[in-house]
Enzyme design. Structure first.
Site, PDB file in Angstrom:
ATOM      1  N   GLU A  47      -0.893   6.220  -4.398  1.00 52.08           N
ATOM      2  CA  GLU A  47      -0.641   4.977  -3.656  1.00 52.08           C
ATOM      3  C   GLU A  47       0.678   4.326  -4.058  1.00 52.08           C
ATOM      4  OE1 GLU A  47      -3.574   1.828  -3.994  1.00 52.08           O
ATOM      5  OE2 GLU A  47      -2.556   0.614  -2.496  1.00 52.08           O
TER       6      GLU A  47
ATOM      7  N   LYS B  42      -1.883   7.199   0.054  1.00 47.56           N
ATOM      8  CA  LYS B  42      -2.250   5.851   0.518  1.00 47.56           C
ATOM      9  C   LYS B  42      -0.975   5.015   0.591  1.00 47.56           C
ATOM     10  CE  LYS B  42      -5.142   1.869  -0.651  1.00 47.56           C
ATOM     11  NZ  LYS B  42      -6.505   1.467  -0.946  1.00 47.56           N
TER      12      LYS B  42
ATOM     13  N   GLY C 143      -2.637  -4.307   2.846  1.00 44.45           N
ATOM     14  CA  GLY C 143      -1.463  -4.960   2.263  1.00 44.45           C
ATOM     15  C   GLY C 143      -1.194  -6.403   2.634  1.00 44.45           C
TER      16      GLY C 143
HETATM   17  P1  13P Z   1      -5.584  -3.987   0.691  1.00 44.93           P
HETATM   18  O1  13P Z   1      -6.063  -3.181   1.872  1.00 44.93           O
HETATM   19  O2  13P Z   1      -6.204  -5.333   0.588  1.00 44.93           O
HETATM   20  O3  13P Z   1      -4.090  -3.969   0.585  1.00 44.93           O
HETATM   21  O4  13P Z   1      -6.124  -3.232  -0.590  1.00 44.93           O
HETATM   22  C1  13P Z   1      -5.982  -1.871  -0.657  1.00 44.93           C
HETATM   23  C2  13P Z   1      -5.814  -1.448  -2.047  1.00 44.93           C
HETATM   24  O5  13P Z   1      -6.597  -0.701  -2.560  1.00 44.93           O
HETATM   25  C3  13P Z   1      -4.651  -1.940  -2.797  1.00 44.93           C
HETATM   26  O6  13P Z   1      -4.489  -1.160  -3.923  1.00 44.93           O
END
Ligand code: 13P
Length: 338
Positions: free
Chosen positions: A174, A216, A259
């Site tokens: 991610e 991600k 996000g």
């Molecule tokens: P959000 O979808 O709220 O951005 O969270 C996803 C996530 O796992 C951030 O690390």
């Protein structure tokens, strides 16, 4: 199941990932917004309510947990990972220990958590986890992100991913380029390109088998304070182009973070991306706020009203499932909500 099968199951058509791995500090912020005390009992109640909902079977391929949660026993009988598996989804675990200030750089972070990771992974596997998550964070400003941040975070992500595959789990990689700021969509495109390139460069050096990974990423989107708003069509076109150019084609699944987009925005944009998806990537959601915001509101109104909390969650999960197939619409959003 081999790693590629796990990755494909997490991102199977019509399914996506529930990111319920908020650290105790982050869930404190979410609970504060609904006036709920940040107690272990309340965190368990909220999460087990989601994990026991109907949406799990049809729309959720995997759930990302926090260290506390993967060890909890539900008040329904099974442990949290058992509850998730019983609903046909795969339990996963966040293994980074957070974004810490990056020495030598102003206002940037590097994600930590490599020390002792091999041992922690063994334990998480024994607790039922079959995939993991590590989040790197990049800020955009005139001068940021620095090459120092791009390189150090990519290096850590790759070392993490190699250790996770050694432990027979799928690493979610991610790299999150934040939405904060007034930059336009083209700046986000350029930074996301640089970040993804460095990540895949390092993943290759560390011999990570990309077929056993899930990416991600952020969507390619204007900064939240940007005056030039983009349509979902533009966001979809630029996001897909960026992924096609910079993500190797043997990555099986791409699951976006939300996000800070609203629930509807994140469904709408994912839907537009899937409407024009001409790749072999399984493109879906791995949302935290994008899946939980409405359910959290219901939890704030009445923690005991399980039906309403699950109803809100079922609805969002169903909408995002439709978006993962390019079948979402404003009308379905309204019909299904009522
Ligand atoms: P959000 O979808 O709220 O951005 O969270 C996803 C996530 O796992 C951030 O690390």
């Amino acid at each position: 199941m081999n790693l590629n099968d796990i990755a494909k199951k997490m991102c199977a058509k019509g399914k996506g990932i529930l990111a319920a791995d908020e650290s105790t500090g982050t869930i404190a912020k979410r609970f504060k917004s609904i006036n709920v005390e940040n107690l272990e009992k309340n965190r368990l109640t909220f999460r087990q309510t989601l994990f026991n909902s109907n949406a799990m079977k049809n729309y959720i391929g995997g759930v990302i947990l926090f260290d506390e949660t993967i060890r909890q026993k539900t008040t329904l009988g099974p442990s949290i990972p058992e509850l998730i598996s019983n609903h046909g989804a795969i339990p996963g675990i966040k293994v980074d220990t957070g974004a810490k200030p990056l020495a030598g750089s102003d206002d940037e972070t590097v994600t930590e958590g490599l020390d002792g990771l091999r041992e922690r992974l063994k334990e998480y596997y024994s607790l039922g986890a079959r995939f993991t998550k590590w989040r790197a964070v990049y800020k955009i400003s005139d001068k940021l992100p620095s090459s120092q941040s791009i390189k150090s975070n990519a290096h850590a992500l790759a070392r993490y991913a190699a250790l996770v595959q050694e432990a027979k789990m799928v690493p979610i990689v991610e790299p999150e380029v934040l939405m904060d700021g007034s930059h336009n969509i083209d700046k986000c495109y350029q930074v996301t390109t640089n970040v993804l390139n460095e990540c895949y460069n390092e993943l290759k050096i560390h011999k990570v088998d990309l077929e056993g990974t899930v990416l991600k990423p952020n969507m390619v989107i204007p900064g939240s304070d940007c005056k030039d708003k983009s349509t979902p069509g533009e966001i979809a076109k630029k996001t897909l182009e960026c992924l096609k150019k910079n993500v190797p084609s043997n990555v099986p699944g791409i699951a976006f973070l939300s996000g800070g987009q609203s629930e509807i925005e994140s469904s709408k944009n994912l839907n537009e991306i899937n409407k024009i998806n001409d790749t072999n990537f399984l493109i879906t959601f791995s949302y935290g706020r994008g899946l939980q915001a409405s359910a959290l509101k219901e939890f704030g109104k009445n923690q005991e009203n399980i039906e309403n909390i699950q109803k809100a969650f079922n609805h969002r999960a169903k909408m995002n499932s439709l978006s993962s197939k390019g079948e979402w619409s404003e009308n379905l959003e309204k019909e299904s909500a009522t």
